[in-house]
Design a protein around this motif. Structure first.
Motif, PDB file in Angstrom:
ATOM      1  N   LYS A 129       0.828  -1.209   0.000  1.00  0.00           N
ATOM      2  CA  LYS A 129       0.000   0.000   0.000  1.00  0.00           C
ATOM      3  C   LYS A 129       0.859   1.255   0.000  1.00  0.00           C
ATOM      4  CE  LYS A 129      -3.575   2.403   2.660  1.00  0.00           C
ATOM      5  NZ  LYS A 129      -4.400   2.392   3.909  1.00  0.00           N
ATOM      6  N   LEU A 130       1.874   1.291   0.862  1.00  0.00           N
ATOM      7  CA  LEU A 130       2.762   2.452   0.935  1.00  0.00           C
ATOM      8  C   LEU A 130       3.526   2.647  -0.371  1.00  0.00           C
ATOM      9  CD1 LEU A 130       4.246   2.078   4.531  1.00  0.00           C
ATOM     10  CD2 LEU A 130       2.862   3.981   3.699  1.00  0.00           C
ATOM     11  N   SER A 131       4.002   1.557  -0.954  1.00  0.00           N
ATOM     12  CA  SER A 131       4.776   1.642  -2.201  1.00  0.00           C
ATOM     13  C   SER A 131       3.925   2.197  -3.332  1.00  0.00           C
ATOM     14  CB  SER A 131       5.330   0.266  -2.583  1.00  0.00           C
ATOM     15  OG  SER A 131       6.233  -0.198  -1.605  1.00  0.00           O
ATOM     16  N   MET A 132       2.662   1.784  -3.386  1.00  0.00           N
ATOM     17  CA  MET A 132       1.760   2.320  -4.397  1.00  0.00           C
ATOM     18  C   MET A 132       1.532   3.818  -4.190  1.00  0.00           C
ATOM     19  SD  MET A 132      -0.988  -0.850  -4.557  1.00  0.00           S
ATOM     20  CE  MET A 132      -2.142  -0.027  -5.666  1.00  0.00           C
ATOM     21  N   GLU A 133       1.362   4.216  -2.937  1.00  0.00           N
ATOM     22  CA  GLU A 133       1.146   5.640  -2.638  1.00  0.00           C
ATOM     23  C   GLU A 133       2.394   6.460  -2.964  1.00  0.00           C
ATOM     24  OE1 GLU A 133       0.054   5.677   1.447  1.00  0.00           O
ATOM     25  OE2 GLU A 133      -2.006   4.989   1.103  1.00  0.00           O
ATOM     26  N   ILE A 134       3.561   5.923  -2.607  1.00  0.00           N
ATOM     27  CA  ILE A 134       4.813   6.639  -2.864  1.00  0.00           C
ATOM     28  C   ILE A 134       5.049   6.785  -4.364  1.00  0.00           C
ATOM     29  CG2 ILE A 134       7.331   6.524  -2.647  1.00  0.00           C
ATOM     30  CD1 ILE A 134       6.838   5.088   0.059  1.00  0.00           C
ATOM     31  N   ALA A 135       4.874   5.682  -5.099  1.00  0.00           N
ATOM     32  CA  ALA A 135       5.078   5.726  -6.550  1.00  0.00           C
ATOM     33  C   ALA A 135       4.183   6.780  -7.198  1.00  0.00           C
ATOM     34  CB  ALA A 135       4.812   4.352  -7.162  1.00  0.00           C
ATOM     35  N   THR A 136       2.973   6.897  -6.688  1.00  0.00           N
ATOM     36  CA  THR A 136       1.999   7.832  -7.261  1.00  0.00           C
ATOM     37  C   THR A 136       2.274   9.280  -6.868  1.00  0.00           C
ATOM     38  OG1 THR A 136       0.305   6.089  -7.200  1.00  0.00           O
ATOM     39  CG2 THR A 136      -0.460   8.359  -7.428  1.00  0.00           C
ATOM     40  N   ASN A 137       2.674   9.493  -5.618  1.00  0.00           N
ATOM     41  CA  ASN A 137       2.716  10.865  -5.091  1.00  0.00           C
ATOM     42  C   ASN A 137       4.096  11.407  -4.782  1.00  0.00           C
ATOM     43  OD1 ASN A 137      -0.190  10.988  -4.995  1.00  0.00           O
ATOM     44  ND2 ASN A 137      -0.126   9.736  -3.146  1.00  0.00           N
ATOM     45  N   CYS A 138       5.151  10.604  -4.882  1.00  0.00           N
ATOM     46  CA  CYS A 138       6.454  11.053  -4.384  1.00  0.00           C
ATOM     47  C   CYS A 138       6.984  12.271  -5.138  1.00  0.00           C
ATOM     48  CB  CYS A 138       7.463   9.912  -4.415  1.00  0.00           C
ATOM     49  SG  CYS A 138       7.905   9.319  -6.053  1.00  0.00           S
ATOM     50  N   LEU A 139       6.800  12.330  -6.446  1.00  0.00           N
ATOM     51  CA  LEU A 139       7.324  13.470  -7.198  1.00  0.00           C
ATOM     52  C   LEU A 139       6.628  14.758  -6.774  1.00  0.00           C
ATOM     53  CD1 LEU A 139       7.678  11.896 -10.758  1.00  0.00           C
ATOM     54  CD2 LEU A 139       9.453  12.237  -9.031  1.00  0.00           C
ATOM     55  N   LYS A 140       5.334  14.666  -6.558  1.00  0.00           N
ATOM     56  CA  LYS A 140       4.586  15.832  -6.081  1.00  0.00           C
ATOM     57  C   LYS A 140       5.077  16.242  -4.701  1.00  0.00           C
ATOM     58  CE  LYS A 140       0.408  15.095  -4.658  1.00  0.00           C
ATOM     59  NZ  LYS A 140      -1.046  14.778  -4.675  1.00  0.00           N
ATOM     60  N   ASN A 141       5.324  15.253  -3.832  1.00  0.00           N
ATOM     61  CA  ASN A 141       5.770  15.563  -2.471  1.00  0.00           C
ATOM     62  C   ASN A 141       7.165  16.188  -2.463  1.00  0.00           C
ATOM     63  OD1 ASN A 141       3.382  14.538  -1.463  1.00  0.00           O
ATOM     64  ND2 ASN A 141       4.227  12.503  -1.060  1.00  0.00           N
ATOM     65  N   VAL A 142       8.067  15.651  -3.300  1.00  0.00           N
ATOM     66  CA  VAL A 142       9.423  16.195  -3.363  1.00  0.00           C
ATOM     67  C   VAL A 142       9.384  17.633  -3.870  1.00  0.00           C
ATOM     68  CG1 VAL A 142      11.673  16.009  -4.514  1.00  0.00           C
ATOM     69  CG2 VAL A 142      10.548  13.958  -3.635  1.00  0.00           C
ATOM     70  N   TYR A 143       8.536  17.869  -4.855  1.00  0.00           N
ATOM     71  CA  TYR A 143       8.446  19.219  -5.397  1.00  0.00           C
ATOM     72  C   TYR A 143       7.864  20.194  -4.369  1.00  0.00           C
ATOM     73  CZ  TYR A 143       7.773  23.023  -8.677  1.00  0.00           C
ATOM     74  OH  TYR A 143       7.844  24.238  -9.306  1.00  0.00           O
ATOM     75  N   LYS A 144       6.784  19.787  -3.742  1.00  0.00           N
ATOM     76  CA  LYS A 144       6.115  20.692  -2.802  1.00  0.00           C
ATOM     77  C   LYS A 144       6.931  20.945  -1.538  1.00  0.00           C
ATOM     78  CE  LYS A 144       1.277  20.094  -4.113  1.00  0.00           C
ATOM     79  NZ  LYS A 144      -0.082  19.712  -3.643  1.00  0.00           N
ATOM     80  N   SER A 145       7.690  19.937  -1.096  1.00  0.00           N
ATOM     81  CA  SER A 145       8.423  20.103   0.155  1.00  0.00           C
ATOM     82  C   SER A 145       9.841  20.599  -0.044  1.00  0.00           C
ATOM     83  CB  SER A 145       8.470  18.766   0.920  1.00  0.00           C
ATOM     84  OG  SER A 145       9.202  17.797   0.177  1.00  0.00           O
ATOM     85  N   PHE A 146      10.355  20.529  -1.289  1.00  0.00           N
ATOM     86  CA  PHE A 146      11.739  20.951  -1.491  1.00  0.00           C
ATOM     87  C   PHE A 146      11.926  21.814  -2.735  1.00  0.00           C
ATOM     88  CE2 PHE A 146      16.203  20.549  -2.621  1.00  0.00           C
ATOM     89  CZ  PHE A 146      16.822  20.731  -1.395  1.00  0.00           C
ATOM     90  N   LEU A 147      11.766  21.246  -3.895  1.00  0.00           N
ATOM     91  CA  LEU A 147      12.062  21.984  -5.129  1.00  0.00           C
ATOM     92  C   LEU A 147      11.168  23.195  -5.336  1.00  0.00           C
ATOM     93  CD1 LEU A 147      12.897  19.194  -7.732  1.00  0.00           C
ATOM     94  CD2 LEU A 147      14.314  21.164  -7.182  1.00  0.00           C
ATOM     95  N   GLY A 148       9.935  23.087  -4.906  1.00  0.00           N
ATOM     96  CA  GLY A 148       8.987  24.157  -5.183  1.00  0.00           C
ATOM     97  C   GLY A 148       8.947  25.263  -4.151  1.00  0.00           C
ATOM     98  N   VAL A 149       9.811  25.187  -3.126  1.00  0.00           N
ATOM     99  CA  VAL A 149       9.798  26.226  -2.093  1.00  0.00           C
ATOM    100  C   VAL A 149      10.992  27.157  -2.271  1.00  0.00           C
ATOM    101  CG1 VAL A 149       8.677  24.653  -0.474  1.00  0.00           C
ATOM    102  CG2 VAL A 149      11.156  24.859  -0.443  1.00  0.00           C
ATOM    103  N   GLU A 150      10.944  28.296  -1.633  1.00  0.00           N
ATOM    104  CA  GLU A 150      12.056  29.243  -1.693  1.00  0.00           C
ATOM    105  C   GLU A 150      13.313  28.600  -1.125  1.00  0.00           C
ATOM    106  OE1 GLU A 150      12.026  32.168  -3.084  1.00  0.00           O
ATOM    107  OE2 GLU A 150       9.889  32.102  -3.589  1.00  0.00           O
ATOM    108  N   ASP A 151      14.453  28.936  -1.710  1.00  0.00           N
ATOM    109  CA  ASP A 151      15.714  28.320  -1.294  1.00  0.00           C
ATOM    110  C   ASP A 151      15.956  28.484   0.204  1.00  0.00           C
ATOM    111  OD1 ASP A 151      15.955  27.904  -3.987  1.00  0.00           O
ATOM    112  OD2 ASP A 151      17.317  29.599  -4.313  1.00  0.00           O
ATOM    113  N   SER A 152      15.609  29.625   0.726  1.00  0.00           N
ATOM    114  CA  SER A 152      15.859  29.906   2.142  1.00  0.00           C
ATOM    115  C   SER A 152      14.966  29.079   3.065  1.00  0.00           C
ATOM    116  CB  SER A 152      15.645  31.397   2.425  1.00  0.00           C
ATOM    117  OG  SER A 152      14.310  31.779   2.100  1.00  0.00           O
TER     118      SER A 152
END
Length: 551
Positions: free
Chosen positions: A172-195
């Motif tokens: 279940k977790l692997s399915m959720e991660i595969a589906t949402n991980c790119l969105k989560n990485v972007y929202k929590s890191f890439l998509g935020v201000e550098d500071s």
């Protein structure tokens, strides 16, 4: 000149001093004691020790010494301490510890099954602590390291059973991660201000090398790897016939078929690899064949220059071999199946499988529920069997007349095309294709490719892809027809299939550079590459939803 002695270490439990111990028995005894002591004590040096262990594990993952001395239990206890004691985790540089601990476990269980068996021994049992990280108890960075470690453990026979104790949750977790991980990485890191980015994550990504550009590049790479490892975990269960029904949930299969995978981590099966594994089971084939979008995706990949082309073809073959789902697949593929039958590598196998019931349909009165599937089978029979028979019965004079007529039709079609009569040109090329003897391979390539260009101008993308594919199937595997690659790239662009368009365009550029001995990439091809690179960027969908620019 006076010499000053270096200050002597006064810590009797110093890991680095113990590593220098020349007596092997004393060295092992000291290291075993240190591994027991680290989780129970607090020291700023623990981060340095784990960083050193991480470097050793990455360079010498098959060395059994540390695992035999209690390393796995030490790392597992540190992860549990990180989860339970938030104050300790945020003290000094302890925030780095769970990431290093999970990565160390993953490296040592990567290759050697006996080391993996030690990690899941009842006295050690690292799975529950790794599962805590997989649940996202800290962040996506530790989640990635945990997915990697669990994936390696699940890949070995001796350790798979221990992982499978948590099968339902891990799947279940692997399915959720595969589906949402790119969105989560972007929202929590890439998509935020550098500071606003978490500094320890930035430090892990760059390790002091490079600046913001490297940080962003590594974050993208790690996001892809997180998806790769979640797919790898699912593949480990599917390859053993586990959780097939759960993984084959229709909505998830659609998403999986779009997951590239393997771009950074070559061990990952990618989305198509997971679907191929599922199709090795009867239940998997039945479930996959019910999702039209997945079958169409497999077909597009099979008619492309993608690295996953062969795997997509193999998956389609496994579906076609199954008499319970064959006609369902044929119905979805329609005339596109005939394109695959032209393929020099698997074309004959495709035709043989599809045509095995032809005589029952034609002569024994077998009625098919699906008329489209029946038409495809009849067209394939005409192309692969009847046409060869007819040409064998023709005299050399008749064949020569056809050859001359085809040459003439090619010229007429080109003239009509250049004068702007696209539909008339297309009709002439169609007559030429029907008349062209099978041994006139180069002429058939040109006729199909030119007709593909006509379809392009008429905005009929699927027909253009079909003709360009047939031209490429007839051309040499090592020297594919350049114009057909470019035309199929344009057709996929017209269809909205950015990935296939990009891969064909890259293949076209590669072929052109090799054949023309130039280092110049045509401007129009460079424009297409830029367009499709933007469209296929792993965070493009997430980025558009957040309203941020691609910059």
């Amino acid at each position: 000149m006076l010499k000053f002695d270096e200050p002597q270490c006064t810590n009797p439990s110093c890991f680095f001093c113990s590593m220098k111990e020349t007596n092997p028995f004393r060295r092992r005894s000291k290291l075993a004691a240190i591994f027991k002591e680290i989780p129970r004590t607090e020291s700023k040096d623990h981060v340095l020790v784990l960083s050193g262990l991480w470097n050793i594990a990455m360079s010498e993952p098959d060395d059994p010494e540390f695992p035999s001395l209690g390393l796995f239990e030490c790392m597992s206890n540190l992860i549990e301490k990180s989860i339970k004691n938030r104050a300790w985790l945020l003290k000094d540089q302890n925030i780095f510890i769970p990431y290093y601990a999970a990565h160390i476990i993953g490296s040592y269980v990567m290759n050697k099954e006996d080391l993996a068996a030690i990690a899941v021994d009842s006295k050690v049992f690292v799975v529950p602590s790794l599962l805590e990280l997989l649940r996202g108890k800290i962040s996506w960075v530790e989640q990635r390291a945990a997915a990697r470690a669990l994936g390696h453990l699940a890949s070995h026979v001796k350790s798979f059973e221990a992982v499978s104790l948590f099968e339902e949750e891990i799947v279940k977790l692997s399915m959720e991660i595969a589906t949402n991980c790119l969105k989560n990485v972007y929202k929590s890191f890439l998509g935020v201000e550098d500071s606003l980015r978490l500094k320890y994550q930035s430090d892990l990504l760059t390790r002091g090398l490079g600046g913001l550009e490297r940080e962003n590049s590594k974050a993208e790479e790690w996001g892809i790897q997180l998806q790769c490892w979640s797919l790898y975990l699912l593949n480990c269960f599917a390859s053993r016939g586990k959780s097939i029904d759960r993984i084959c949930e229709g909505g998830f299969l659609k998403k999986v078929s779009e997951m590239w995978g393997g771009l950074v981590n070559r061990k990952s099966p990618g989305g198509i690899g997971l679907i191929k594994t599922l199709c090795k089971t009867e239940l998997g084939r039945n479930k996959v064949s019910e999702v039209r979008e997945v079958i169409e995706r497999l077909c597009d990949l099979s008619r492309s220059s993608d690295d996953w082309k062969e795997m997509a073809l193999d998956t389609l073959l496994s579906l076609l071999k199954d008499s319970n789902v064959r006609y369902r697949v044929i119905d979805v593929l329609g005339f596109r199946l005939v394109d695959l039958a032209e393929d020099k590598v698997v074309g004959d196998r495709v035709a043989q499988i599809v045509l095995q019931d032809y005589h029952k349909i034609k002569y024994n009165g077998l009625k098919m529920n699906n008329e489209e599937a029946q038409r495809v089978i009849e067209n394939l029979w005409e192309m692969k069997v009847e046409r060869k028979k007819k040409e064998k019965l023709m005299s050399e004079t008749e064949l020569e007349e056809r050859r001359k007529m085809v040459k003439s039709l090619k010229k007429q079609g080109k003239k009509k095309f250049l004068n702007g009569f696209v539909e008339e040109s297309m009709e002439i090329y169609t007559i030429g294709i029907d008349l062209c003897p099978l041994d006139m391979v180069r002429d058939r390539v040109v006729l199909y490719s030119n007709r593909a260009q006509c379809y392009l101008l008429l905005k009929k993308a699927e027909f253009a892809i079909s003709d360009a594919t047939r031209a490429l199937c007839l051309s040499a595997v090592t020297h594919p027809h350049g114009k057909s690659l470019w035309r199929r790239s344009q057709a996929y662009d017209l269809k909205g299939s950015a990935r296939e368009s990009l891969m064909d365009c890259l293949a076209f550029v590669d072929q052109r550079l090799k054949s023309s001995n130039t280092e110049m990439v045509p401007y129009y091809a460079a424009q297409m590459i830029r367009k499709q690179m933007s469209a296929t960027w792993v965070f493009s969908g997430v980025d558009s939803k957040t309203g941020k620019s691609d910059g």
